[in-house]
Design a protein around this motif. Structure first.
Motif, short mmCIF file in Angstrom:
data_model
loop_
_atom_site.label_atom_id
_atom_site.label_comp_id
_atom_site.label_asym_id
_atom_site.label_seq_id
_atom_site.Cartn_x
_atom_site.Cartn_y
_atom_site.Cartn_z
N PRO A 83 6.90 -2.42 -7.45
CA PRO A 83 7.87 -3.52 -7.29
C PRO A 83 7.49 -4.52 -6.21
CG PRO A 83 9.03 -1.44 -7.57
CD PRO A 83 7.58 -1.09 -7.43
N GLU A 84 6.99 -4.03 -5.07
CA GLU A 84 6.61 -4.93 -3.99
C GLU A 84 5.46 -5.84 -4.41
OE1 GLU A 84 8.90 -1.63 -2.23
OE2 GLU A 84 7.34 -1.79 -3.77
N ALA A 85 4.52 -5.30 -5.17
CA ALA A 85 3.39 -6.10 -5.63
C ALA A 85 3.83 -7.11 -6.68
CB ALA A 85 2.29 -5.19 -6.20
N VAL A 86 4.76 -6.72 -7.55
CA VAL A 86 5.28 -7.64 -8.55
C VAL A 86 6.00 -8.80 -7.87
CG1 VAL A 86 6.92 -7.91 -10.45
CG2 VAL A 86 5.45 -5.89 -10.36
N ALA A 87 6.82 -8.49 -6.86
CA ALA A 87 7.53 -9.54 -6.12
C ALA A 87 6.53 -10.47 -5.42
CB ALA A 87 8.47 -8.91 -5.10
N PHE A 88 5.49 -9.89 -4.83
CA PHE A 88 4.46 -10.69 -4.16
C PHE A 88 3.77 -11.60 -5.17
CE2 PHE A 88 0.57 -11.69 -1.94
CZ PHE A 88 0.94 -11.72 -0.59
N ALA A 89 3.44 -11.06 -6.34
CA ALA A 89 2.79 -11.83 -7.39
C ALA A 89 3.66 -12.99 -7.86
CB ALA A 89 2.44 -10.93 -8.57
N GLN A 90 4.95 -12.74 -8.02
CA GLN A 90 5.85 -13.80 -8.47
C GLN A 90 5.95 -14.91 -7.43
OE1 GLN A 90 6.34 -13.75 -11.45
NE2 GLN A 90 7.83 -12.27 -12.24
N GLU A 91 5.96 -14.55 -6.16
CA GLU A 91 6.04 -15.58 -5.12
C GLU A 91 4.74 -16.38 -5.04
OE1 GLU A 91 8.25 -17.33 -1.69
OE2 GLU A 91 8.46 -16.83 -3.82
N VAL A 92 3.62 -15.74 -5.29
CA VAL A 92 2.35 -16.47 -5.37
C VAL A 92 2.42 -17.48 -6.51
CG1 VAL A 92 -0.10 -16.25 -5.98
CG2 VAL A 92 0.91 -14.70 -4.30
N ARG A 133 0.84 -1.20 0.00
CA ARG A 133 0.00 0.00 0.00
C ARG A 133 0.87 1.25 0.00
NH1 ARG A 133 -3.90 -0.09 4.95
NH2 ARG A 133 -4.71 -1.89 3.81
N ALA A 134 1.90 1.27 0.83
CA ALA A 134 2.80 2.43 0.92
C ALA A 134 3.57 2.62 -0.38
CB ALA A 134 3.76 2.25 2.09
N ALA A 135 4.01 1.53 -0.98
CA ALA A 135 4.75 1.62 -2.25
C ALA A 135 3.87 2.17 -3.35
CB ALA A 135 5.29 0.25 -2.63
N SER A 136 2.60 1.78 -3.37
CA SER A 136 1.67 2.31 -4.36
C SER A 136 1.43 3.80 -4.14
CB SER A 136 0.34 1.55 -4.29
OG SER A 136 -0.63 2.14 -5.14
N SER A 177 -1.31 -8.40 -14.71
CA SER A 177 -2.67 -8.58 -14.17
C SER A 177 -2.63 -8.91 -12.69
CB SER A 177 -3.40 -9.70 -14.92
OG SER A 177 -3.61 -9.35 -16.26
N LEU A 178 -1.79 -9.88 -12.34
CA LEU A 178 -1.77 -10.35 -10.96
C LEU A 178 -1.22 -9.28 -10.01
CD1 LEU A 178 -2.22 -12.56 -8.90
CD2 LEU A 178 0.01 -13.53 -9.53
N SER A 179 -0.14 -8.62 -10.39
CA SER A 179 0.44 -7.61 -9.50
C SER A 179 -0.50 -6.42 -9.32
CB SER A 179 1.80 -7.16 -10.01
OG SER A 179 1.71 -6.58 -11.30
N ARG A 187 12.42 -12.63 -2.02
CA ARG A 187 13.36 -13.31 -2.91
C ARG A 187 13.27 -12.76 -4.35
NH1 ARG A 187 13.16 -18.56 -1.89
NH2 ARG A 187 11.40 -18.63 -0.45
N PHE A 188 12.15 -12.09 -4.68
CA PHE A 188 11.99 -11.54 -6.02
C PHE A 188 12.22 -10.03 -6.08
CE2 PHE A 188 9.59 -15.53 -6.60
CZ PHE A 188 10.15 -15.97 -7.78
N MET A 189 12.46 -9.41 -4.93
CA MET A 189 12.75 -7.97 -4.95
C MET A 189 14.09 -7.73 -5.64
SD MET A 189 10.26 -6.16 -3.72
CE MET A 189 11.10 -4.59 -3.45
N GLY A 190 14.09 -6.82 -6.59
CA GLY A 190 15.31 -6.50 -7.31
C GLY A 190 15.63 -7.46 -8.44
N VAL A 191 14.78 -8.46 -8.66
CA VAL A 191 14.99 -9.41 -9.76
C VAL A 191 14.37 -8.81 -11.02
CG1 VAL A 191 14.51 -11.72 -10.66
CG2 VAL A 191 15.03 -11.39 -8.23
N ALA A 192 15.20 -8.42 -11.96
CA ALA A 192 14.70 -7.73 -13.16
C ALA A 192 14.05 -8.70 -14.14
CB ALA A 192 15.85 -6.99 -13.86
N ASP A 193 14.52 -9.94 -14.19
CA ASP A 193 14.00 -10.90 -15.16
C ASP A 193 13.82 -12.26 -14.49
OD1 ASP A 193 13.25 -12.31 -17.39
OD2 ASP A 193 15.23 -12.29 -18.35
N ALA A 194 12.64 -12.47 -13.93
CA ALA A 194 12.36 -13.74 -13.24
C ALA A 194 12.35 -14.91 -14.21
CB ALA A 194 11.02 -13.65 -12.51
N GLU A 195 12.06 -14.65 -15.49
CA GLU A 195 12.03 -15.72 -16.48
C GLU A 195 13.42 -16.31 -16.70
OE1 GLU A 195 10.13 -14.59 -20.12
OE2 GLU A 195 8.53 -13.52 -19.08
#
Length: 428
Positions: free
Chosen positions: A285-294, A271-274, A385-387, A349-357
């Motif tokens: 970024p925090e939401a993207v990292a959360f989405a990737q971990e999901v 919420r704060a990052a948004s 969509s997910l993030s 674990r996904f924070m700062g990861v530019a290319d998870a693929e």
């Protein structure tokens, strides 16, 4: 690299149907393989010798097109309703390369993803009204993602028709592959194929004007490896394959809501990052990292099959031409040999990861290169969509559930999701 080869001698088809996402771990246990071992396991499955693999070596074998093919590996009872006849998922060689590149041009390139972003943000913002009366995350985001996808593709449908076909795509995912509901899945598949084939036919005849350079226009011009226009049904199926997987992201959205309830410390952080980015739903970024971990931890695709085209080996286990290779998707995403604290939900674990693929063992929607392998070309759109949905769920006016029933799901039911869809309410 050598490895002890384990095996179980009994036919495993019934176990797969009964065990669902627990199938691979149960097979390993019956074969005497420890939970943290990536040792391949031999077994009979649907009358064919099969090698179950996971982890980095398993991924490298499974997506090596010089040793493995997908054509004929997946039972029609699964492939037919889910992907459609003649779809890119069952192609190999030059036919696959040509088809996959045309789809990747539409969904994977950054400029195409950029066109999608404001549409999904708009549709998710509108969910506040639906959530005000009480709704569930799964059904509401399936409609939101469907609307955004159809609009992005340039499909000229009104809201009612978009909702109708998004619902049928979502229902298909709930019903395919199970005897009790297979007839419903096939009915939805037939209806979807007819509607999308008619859409392609109307574009080709000029009865419907597709926006210039739109996904719809390009799918109406889809060609095969010989440069010939594909038939209208196949073109319609591939148009679905550029939109339906995004509807399927609603399953991850429901799991994300579950994860937010179980890890509330991330709600205020997201919420704060948004807020720091002006209240946006996008590219937080925090939401993207959360989405990737999901996507890493929660169950989506349990296993995928392929067939060896040459005699080869994996970790010292011989694999003979014609034998089935079964890649443990969930087990690879949570493989202790590949991930630090693999069983722990930790978006950090996904924070700062530019290319998870680029992470070989991160394969929630397929692996290897998107253009040469079988990675989903819509993966960037799925993460968008997910993030964005994660940020929407973290808004102060959104009340996440406190009832444990909203967080439960079956590990043996494929494809699984929280049974209630995760009920949510908005005070706005």
């Amino acid at each position: 690299m050598t490895s002890k080869v384990a095996q179980t001698r009994s036919e495993q088809a019934l176990s797969l149907l009964r065990s669902g996402y627990l199938f691979a771990s149960r097979v390993r246990r019956r074969a005497g393989v420890s939970a943290d071992s990536g040792c391949p396991v031999r077994m009979p499955l649907l009358g064919k010798q099969t090698v179950l693999v996971r982890g980095e070596e398993g991924v490298k074998l499974f997506y090596d097109t010089s040793r493995v093919q997908r054509d004929g590996a997946m039972p029609e009872v699964v492939k037919g309703p889910l992907f459609g006849s003649g779809a890119v998922h069952g192609l190999d060689g030059e036919a696959h390369r040509v088809r996959k590149n045309q789809l990747a041009d539409m969904a994977y390139e950054d400029e195409r993803v950029a066109e999608y972003k404001p549409l999904v943000a708009e549709e998710l913002a509108a969910l506040a009204q639906r959530w005000q009366g009480g709704d569930n995350v799964y059904d509401s985001t399936a409609i939101a993602f469907g609307r955004a996808s159809f609009r992005w593709a340039g499909i000229p449908w009104d809201t009612q028709e978009m909702d109708r076909w998004a619902h049928r795509m979502s229902r298909l995912l709930d019903t395919f592959g199970r005897p009790a509901t297979q007839a419903v899945a096939w009915a939805d598949r037939i209806a979807l194929d007819r509607r999308f084939a008619k859409l392609i036919r109307d574009v080709r005849s000029g009865a419907v004007a597709a926006p210039e350079d739109s996904v719809l226009a390009h799918m109406a011009e889809l060609v095969d490896e010989h440069g010939a226009l594909v038939d209208e049904k196949t073109a319609g199926i591939e148009l679905q394959n550029l939109t339906r997987p995004n509807v399927a992201v609603a399953r991850f959205a429901a799991f994300a809501a579950t994860a937010l309830v179980e890890h509330p410390e991330w709600i205020e952080r997201i919420r704060a990052a948004s807020r720091a980015q002006g209240g946006t739903l996008l590219d937080v970024p925090e939401a993207v990292a959360f989405a990737q971990e999901v996507r890493r931890v929660y169950p989506f695709v349990p296993v995928l099959p392929a067939e060896a085209t040459v005699d080869t080996e994996v970790q010292g286990c011989p694999v003979h031409k014609g034998q089935r290779i079964l890649l443990d998707i969930l087990g690879t995403n949570t493989d202790p040999a590949s991930w630090d604290r693999a069983a722990t939900f930790d978006p950090e674990r996904f924070m700062g990861v530019a290319d998870a693929e680029a992470i070989t063992t991160f394969i929630p929607q397929g692996g290897a290169d998107v253009r040469t392998g079988h990675r989903c070309p819509g993966e960037k759109i799925a993460v968008t969509s997910l993030s964005a949905a994660v940020v929407a769920l973290c808004r102060p006016e959104v009340q996440l559930p406190s009832d444990q029933d909203d967080l439960t799901f079956s590990w043996t039911h494929m494809l699984t999701r929280p049974a209630t869809g995760v009920r949510v309410r908005s005070t706005r």
